[in-house]
Every structure is written in structure tokens, then in C-alpha cells.
Design an enzyme around this catalytic site. Sequence first.
Site, short mmCIF file in Angstrom:
data_model
loop_
_atom_site.label_atom_id
_atom_site.label_comp_id
_atom_site.label_asym_id
_atom_site.label_seq_id
_atom_site.Cartn_x
_atom_site.Cartn_y
_atom_site.Cartn_z
N GLY A 77 0.82 -1.21 0.00
CA GLY A 77 0.00 0.00 0.00
C GLY A 77 0.85 1.25 0.00
N GLY A 252 -15.32 11.21 -9.09
CA GLY A 252 -15.83 9.93 -8.63
C GLY A 252 -16.80 9.31 -9.62
N GLY A 255 -17.46 10.86 -13.08
CA GLY A 255 -16.43 10.93 -14.11
C GLY A 255 -15.40 11.99 -13.83
CB ALA A 256 -12.44 12.89 -14.81
CG ASP A 284 -3.01 6.22 -5.63
OD1 ASP A 284 -2.72 7.42 -5.72
OD2 ASP A 284 -3.04 5.61 -4.55
#
Length: 373
Positions: A77, A252, A255-256, A284
Site C-alpha cells: 500500500g 468519482g 467521471g472527470a 491512484d
Amino acid sequence: MGQVENIAARPGHAPEPRLHDPCAERGAAGDLLHPGRDGLDVFLAGTVFMDMIFTGLPGLPPPGTELITDGLGSAPGGIANIAVAMSRLGLNVGLAAAFGDDMFGAYLWRTLSEQEGVGLDHSRRLPGWPTPVTVSLAYDADRSMVTYHRPMPVMPEELITTPPAARTCFLDIDHPVPDWAREMRARGAIVVADVGWDSTETWSSDVLDRLDHVDVFLPNAIEAMAYTRTATPELALAALSERVPVVVVKRGGDGAIAIDGTTGERADASALPVEALDPTGAGDVFGAGFVYGTLAQWPLLERLRFANLCAGLSVRHHSGSLGSPCWGDIAAFGESGELPEEILRDYSFLVPYIPDAAPINVTRAEPTVRGAW
């Protein structure tokens, strides 16, 4: 966790563990970007954690009680989340990180270097320092975490005496931009930056000032609005685009949205319509997909769609790092019939990048750390 094959051994002798590459097609995917794969695609530095993720819980155990669950995953992680996500897509990744000299440190080192193909030339095992561990308790749509982290005798930045040659470098601008990143940028590397949640919720303007040394910025909507003191993701995007050549605001499930000031492009891409099992590290994985698309020199909309696709596939599995998709996952999803044909057409640009015979049996987070570490 990494898949380990224990070869039968004589009584009294430990079996020899073997680590198998879960994304054997990653080399072919990297060659599509630059035949011969000379040099690093991405260099980054940070802290690696041992993640233990309990799932399927009805809630947190009350004091003095015990809950039994059959859901548990273990995986690298911290900075490993994005390092693994990038490597699984075929990027040649170099990582500067400190590792403990205990069993967890040995597992993390071997999993990253041997199984996931992350270069550790700038990483070190630190004698006497225990590996940081995070235990995550996932229940309903929420989670609680407990972390053990002793002070590091050597910070990751101190391991970088001479920064390597790389096409991009990835960093977190919660802290000042390190000298190694500035040096790499001066030599032509693209600096890609993310930012973490500000636990103080002061959202200092110092963070925005650091963007002078950044080429691509990938905040989520809450972070973008908080730092720019704006009311909508769109207004935040516009404000940030005045400071950084390429800005992406992650929303989220919505979308973006993004602006590429170097080409004049604006784009809005929907999220992948999947049911999320574990959102750990999805940001990430999004960043890894966007970096791949950047190095592939795709149009902005295609970069966003690919990043959304990678993030969407990752949330269907437990664990941030080992939930990251390989090209086999991408190929299998395209052939699964889960998406209507009209949506699937949006991803047709990926067909030339899917290697032949991409395997679909990908290593995921398993309950225990196996093998003679």
C-alpha cells in the site's frame, strides 16, 4: 497479495517460493509506447505500507467483542498503489522508498520487484526499522483504518542522490516540490502531481504556489474546490487551469473533467458504469491510466476515458495496488458484454494497445502473506 507457488520440499526444509508475473503482457504494452523500453517512464518516491484489509464486516466490533469474517486481503500500500498500477499497464517504473528489515518488508520488496516489475534501484532496506502497517476495516459503504508507522531514520528523498532519467515523475504536493523533481523537470521530464486530503481543512494557498513546478495536476473535486475557494468542480477547473498546463478534476461516480492548455482541449468523460466493491486507491489507478495516455500522446478525451476505465475496473476488487487492472482485464471487460455497444465504441481507440493473448487470471489480494520470506 502476490501469488506464491510453494514447491514441495523434504521434511524439515522450507519450500522455495516463486512469484509469477500477473501481467505478462505488460512488456508488449510498454513497447507500444517506445520500442526497446529504454529508460524509465515514471519515477516516484514515497512510503510503502503493508495493507491488511478486512471486508464483509457488519460494522465495527463493540468493545470487548470479536467479529469473524471470511474477507481479508493483504497487499503493498501507500506509494505502492500507484507504482503497481503504472507497472501493470506496461510503464517502466522506478521507485525510491524505504523498506523495513522484517518479514513484511521482505514481502513488499519481493512483491514489488519480482512480481510487479517495479524498479527499486533507489530503494533501501533499513536495519531495525519496522515496516509501516495499515489495517482497514471495511463495512457497508464505509471503512475505518488503524496505522502503525514508526519515524523513518531516512526519508525517501534522501535515497535519491542523482535523479534518474525518466519521461515523467509523479509526486504529491502536500509537501514542497522536492529538488529531485525540479531537476528532472529541468531535464525534460513531465511532472505529474496529485494531492491528499488536508486533515486540518485549512486548504493552504501554499499548495497552489507549488503548482508552478507542475505540468499535470490531478485533484478530486472536493480538493479542487477547497483550494480554489470555488463552488463547483467546473469553476475549480477553470481556476486551476490558469496555474497548470494540464488539469484534471476527478468527480468519482460522475467521471472527470479536464483542460489541456497546451492543446486548447477541454473534455468531460463519464465514469465506468460498474458496481464498486472497494474504492481504495482508485484515484491512484486513475492517475496511472492518465500518465499512460499522456505518454501515448492520446487526445485529452481519450486520456480521461482510459483513466476512468482503469479506475472503474480497480474498484471491483479488494486492495488498492493488487486491484489494479492489467491489459488482460481491459480485454476481458471489453468482451464481457457488460457495456452497451454505443458506450463500448468510446473505447475503440484501445484496440491497437491490447496485446495478443493477454492473460485474464490476474493476481489479487489474498488473505495471507505466504512463502518463506
